[in-house]
Design an enzyme around this catalytic site. Sequence first.
Site: not given
Lengths: 256, 256
Positions: A16, A157, A168, A194, A198, A242, A246
Amino acid sequence: MYFTRPETVLNLQNIRNELVRMEDTIIFKFIERSHFATCPSVYKEQHPGLTIPNFEGSFLNWVLLNLEITQSRIRRFESPDETPFFPDKIQKSFLPSVNYPQILAPYAPEVNYNDKIKDVYIEKIIPLISRKDGDDSNNFGSVATSDIECLQSLSRRIHFGKFVAEAKFQSDIPLYTKLIKDKDVERIMENITNSAVEEKILERLTKKAEVYGVDPTNKKGEKRITPEYLVKIYKEIVIPITKEVEVEYLLRRLED
Amino acid sequence: MYFTRPETVLNLQNIRNELVRMEDTIIFKFIERSHFATCPSVYKEQHPGLTIPNFEGSFLNWVLLNLEITQSRIRRFESPDETPFFPDKIQKSFLPSVNYPQILAPYAPEVNYNDKIKDVYIEKIIPLISRKDGDDSNNFGSVATSDIECLQSLSRRIHFGKFVAEAKFQSDIPLYTKLIKDKDVERIMENITNSAVEEKILERLTKKAEVYGVDPTNKKGEKRITPEYLVKIYKEIVIPITKEVEVEYLLRRLED
Ligand SMILES: N[C@@H](Cc1c[nH]c2ccccc12)C(=O)O
Ligand SMILES: N[C@@H](Cc1c[nH]c2ccccc12)C(=O)O
């Protein structure tokens, strides 16, 4: 975060912090791009006046390809946080390999959203951040250079999603194993989302765009990047792609 | 400012606006560099582990040279505001020439302070802006890339002195003609120095560094660039070398 030290990489707090730092980088690069016009000619293949001998692609692609070739020779794309736009054209380095420890699954480099990122950048982001519509032949080179910086930082990014996904997965292997086996994309999506985080990203971006978006010594001067546009870019483009990264990464996680 | 339209270029107000904009660019690039360690190995010739086949120079020089060759092929150094670090090694463009109108005197490209700028950047600026001393082999490529952005923006800023000098010359041809004929460096220096403007630059930089130098959403977070260092860099390096450029340019102004 050091990719040669795996324990620093899969820590969600470190990830993060790195993502927060990248926000500033992306904003700074957008601000640089914002001084120029859209320059559509830079993105057209074989554009008259910008035709490149023995090259089919656009002016932007020529510059980006040449930069990637140079950077591949000094190992840019060995680093697990870097993803090439031209994976088939880059070269081997003449430097000794870094031998990064395996942090991500071996197929990770194949999860490559750069074509999509480039398309969306040209079609959606440039019109939002450019100073005005139209060409400015005085600055085609500067524009392409600035675009490449935007693209490389967006790409880093967005593909950081792989580290998020791996962290995760590690944090609840039984759950993800089941979801992956069931190919339950919807519930994978739910689990990696989450909304509080966000929301926070968007709030932080609003604040940063307000501060960085005007010259602090001349607040009445030109606006460089507006909070609305920045939030829109993150909300509609950066965050969703993103998550695609994932999900694609996770869906293959049980391969061997 | 458009170099194809001379009337926009020699207007002192336009030049000043451009210089103010470059301050932000330079600060943003310094902030990017500030995330890394000093990395002395990047600047050493033939450094073990970073040795480049058939190349004598440092890792930084290899990357910079290759970037300049690519950029020369798309006309970067035809533009009167761009100055190469490797003037003897760059190439001709395959694109049609832009045919910029003659704004500066024909010898202008020979006024090239890039070697000095590079030395001073490595020796004085890097230690001030880096996060810590020492090498970080995970980031040699990122560091060199970031250095090149700093160097190219410093070089553009400093060589902009040529436009300032030309504008000043045009504004009082009899005065400068006399001073140049007398080779009166001291009085040329006096005439090109505007202490009030310099004071204002430093005040503006202090303010900008305060604002850009911390994450606005986390003011207790790491300091990225401090006002003191930025002011020091401008006061002791950027402004003095810009004036050297101006003086050298003016001293040759009566050549034909
Ligand atoms: N502004 C000029 C010169 C230039 C600046 N940076 C560049 C990078 C690449 C090519 C050219 C340039 C142009 O865009 O053409
Ligand atoms: N951080 C890695 C990868 C990298 C990022 N940007 C680069 C540019 C050039 C070469 C490598 C890189 C390194 O510095 O090695």
